[in-house]
Design a protein around this motif. Sequence first.
Motif, PDB file in Angstrom:
ATOM      1  N   UNK A  50       5.635   4.333   2.180  1.00 24.78           N
ATOM      2  CA  UNK A  50       5.942   5.266   2.815  1.00 24.78           C
ATOM      3  C   UNK A  50       7.014   5.110   3.899  1.00 24.78           C
ATOM      4  N   UNK A  51       6.609   4.127   4.732  1.00 21.47           N
ATOM      5  CA  UNK A  51       7.367   3.707   5.803  1.00 21.47           C
ATOM      6  C   UNK A  51       8.822   2.827   5.406  1.00 21.47           C
ATOM      7  N   UNK A  87      20.228  -4.123   0.616  1.00 18.28           N
ATOM      8  CA  UNK A  87      19.200  -3.098   1.120  1.00 18.28           C
ATOM      9  C   UNK A  87      17.894  -3.740   1.963  1.00 18.28           C
ATOM     10  N   UNK A  88      17.386  -3.092   2.757  1.00 15.18           N
ATOM     11  CA  UNK A  88      16.185  -3.528   3.318  1.00 15.18           C
ATOM     12  C   UNK A  88      15.120  -3.911   2.086  1.00 15.18           C
ATOM     13  N   UNK A  89      14.351  -4.956   2.343  1.00 16.85           N
ATOM     14  CA  UNK A  89      13.576  -5.266   1.270  1.00 16.85           C
ATOM     15  C   UNK A  89      11.839  -4.844   1.479  1.00 16.85           C
ATOM     16  N   UNK A  90      11.327  -4.278   0.467  1.00 14.14           N
ATOM     17  CA  UNK A  90      10.105  -3.829   0.580  1.00 14.14           C
ATOM     18  C   UNK A  90       9.032  -5.069   0.998  1.00 14.14           C
ATOM     19  N   UNK A 148       1.029  -1.148   0.052  1.00 11.35           N
ATOM     20  CA  UNK A 148      -0.257  -0.136  -0.111  1.00 11.35           C
ATOM     21  C   UNK A 148       0.848   1.242   0.053  1.00 11.35           C
ATOM     22  N   UNK A 149       0.290   2.172  -0.377  1.00 14.50           N
ATOM     23  CA  UNK A 149       1.181   3.696  -0.259  1.00 14.50           C
ATOM     24  C   UNK A 149       1.503   3.781   1.191  1.00 14.50           C
ATOM     25  N   UNK A 150       0.829   3.513   2.226  1.00 18.30           N
ATOM     26  CA  UNK A 150       1.366   4.003   3.584  1.00 18.30           C
ATOM     27  C   UNK A 150       2.631   2.896   3.951  1.00 18.30           C
ATOM     28  N   UNK A 163      10.216   3.434   2.450  1.00 19.36           N
ATOM     29  CA  UNK A 163      10.895   4.430   1.931  1.00 19.36           C
ATOM     30  C   UNK A 163      11.860   5.356   3.030  1.00 19.36           C
ATOM     31  N   UNK A 164      11.308   5.395   4.234  1.00 16.26           N
ATOM     32  CA  UNK A 164      12.252   6.011   5.002  1.00 16.26           C
ATOM     33  C   UNK A 164      13.330   5.129   5.549  1.00 16.26           C
ATOM     34  N   UNK A 165      13.071   3.917   5.619  1.00 13.30           N
ATOM     35  CA  UNK A 165      14.044   2.817   5.963  1.00 13.30           C
ATOM     36  C   UNK A 165      15.206   2.849   4.886  1.00 13.30           C
ATOM     37  N   UNK A 166      14.864   3.033   3.534  1.00 13.46           N
ATOM     38  CA  UNK A 166      15.623   2.907   2.342  1.00 13.46           C
ATOM     39  C   UNK A 166      16.660   4.118   2.450  1.00 13.46           C
ATOM     40  N   UNK A 167      16.025   5.231   2.719  1.00 10.89           N
ATOM     41  CA  UNK A 167      16.661   6.460   2.524  1.00 10.89           C
ATOM     42  C   UNK A 167      17.716   6.378   3.743  1.00 10.89           C
TER      43      UNK A 167
END
Length: 431
Positions: free
Chosen positions: A180-181, A227-230, A175-177, A183-187
């Motif tokens: 988004x969570x 990298x952490x995986x989605x 989901x988009x949410x 994405x922060x980990x990835x950044x």
Amino acid sequence: MSKKFLKAVKGMNDILPSETPLLQYIEKNIRQVLEAYGYQEIRLPLLESTELFSRSIGEVTDIVEKEMFSFLDTPDKYGNRDSLTLRPEGTAGCVRAGIEHGLFYNQRQRLWYIGPMFRHEKPQKGRYRQFYQIGAEAYGLSGPDIDAEMILMTARFWRRLGLDDLELQINSLGSAAARAAYREQLVSYFSDRRSQLDADSQRRLQTNPLRILDSKNPEMQALIENAPQLLEHLDEASLEHFATLKHLLEKAGVNYRVNPRLVRGLDYYNRTVFEWVTQNLGAQGTVCAGGRYDGLVEQLGGKQPTPAVGFAMGLERLVLLLSQVQVADKSPHAYLLMVGNDAVIEQGLCLAESLRDLLPELRLLTHCGGGSFKSQFKRADKSGAKIALVLGENEVTNQEITLKYLRENRPQFSVAQSELGEYLKTLIIDK
Ligand code: ATP
Ligand code: MG
């Protein structure tokens, strides 16, 4: 005026008569499969407002950032100029048309399209600035069942075309949410390792960090690998959706590989994404790609939430993979020679018309332009026709026609013109 020859614009290809039979073969087979699954064709304009693409595909994607053919329209009566873009893909226009014509309102739709797309890319094998896509979109269905059916349909395309070396890769973007969570980990992961990022990825870290996972740079692969995986950060509902999709594919006997780094280059996707990939086309290995885009209809102004899923495939890449296939011969069945005075030509053209009335599937080439029997016969032979129909002044007087096989050693013979249709039917078409 200069007589300088003007070549085609870079990356825009002519498709020559020698190449169209294979394209037609691909299109015909795919069209049949699409119709067998209940998809209906929609035809959309090549030109749309630029904003349609930037709002759907996403501002910070390769397509919108650097691949669009955009230009300003001529000014309207107030002097305003709209920015227009040659479509780089079909989904945005399809959603726009569906909203505009009320196709989505309390309805389910299975739609498909075919046509040219335009992207300002570096031309190379399998990558052009104008290329053809066939795509399909299903609206109003949210379950993994339609995702599975769509993938099964694409698997059937390859079986129908005789392609057996394509690999199905799938992933879920959640989901988009959840994204988004993640994405922060990835950044945070990539920021800690900023010095190892190439210039493209450093830029994406600010704008679209998920796209770093899509990088084709070999030097970045180890970093991306760790990298952490989605998939590990998906919401429950998306996980369940993905599990059911995998289960359905297994039940239907379609092999797949989960590729956790498959993120797709466009912003509108959520949950299921998939690609069919070949090893035989180098870096242009993706033949067909798609996924779910549940938010796009509302994002573009649709009044109701409308779940959606779709895919598109590049026809040039299929042509490259299928270049060995022998397609059905489309040379003429018959070639009509008209040797003699004006009366021969008058009768010849009328005879040809009556044959076409009688036998719609007959491929008949008439000899226009006059000339001797010998020169006409040479052209008949070169045309690839099976049989030559000879109309001369004698035949006109007798209302007859002379038939001569061009590919078989058989004596020529004459029949009444009124019986010619029957002869051609049994001798050539039904054979
Ligand atoms: P790629 O990673 O090869 O650039 P993409 O992710 O940009 O592909 P999509 O936007 O998903 O591609 O388009 C779907 C399909 O259209 C691709 O899988 C490919 O077969 C075809 N395609 C995309 N761009 C081109 C192009 N420039 N020339 C020819 N075919 C293309
Ligand atoms: Mg691309």
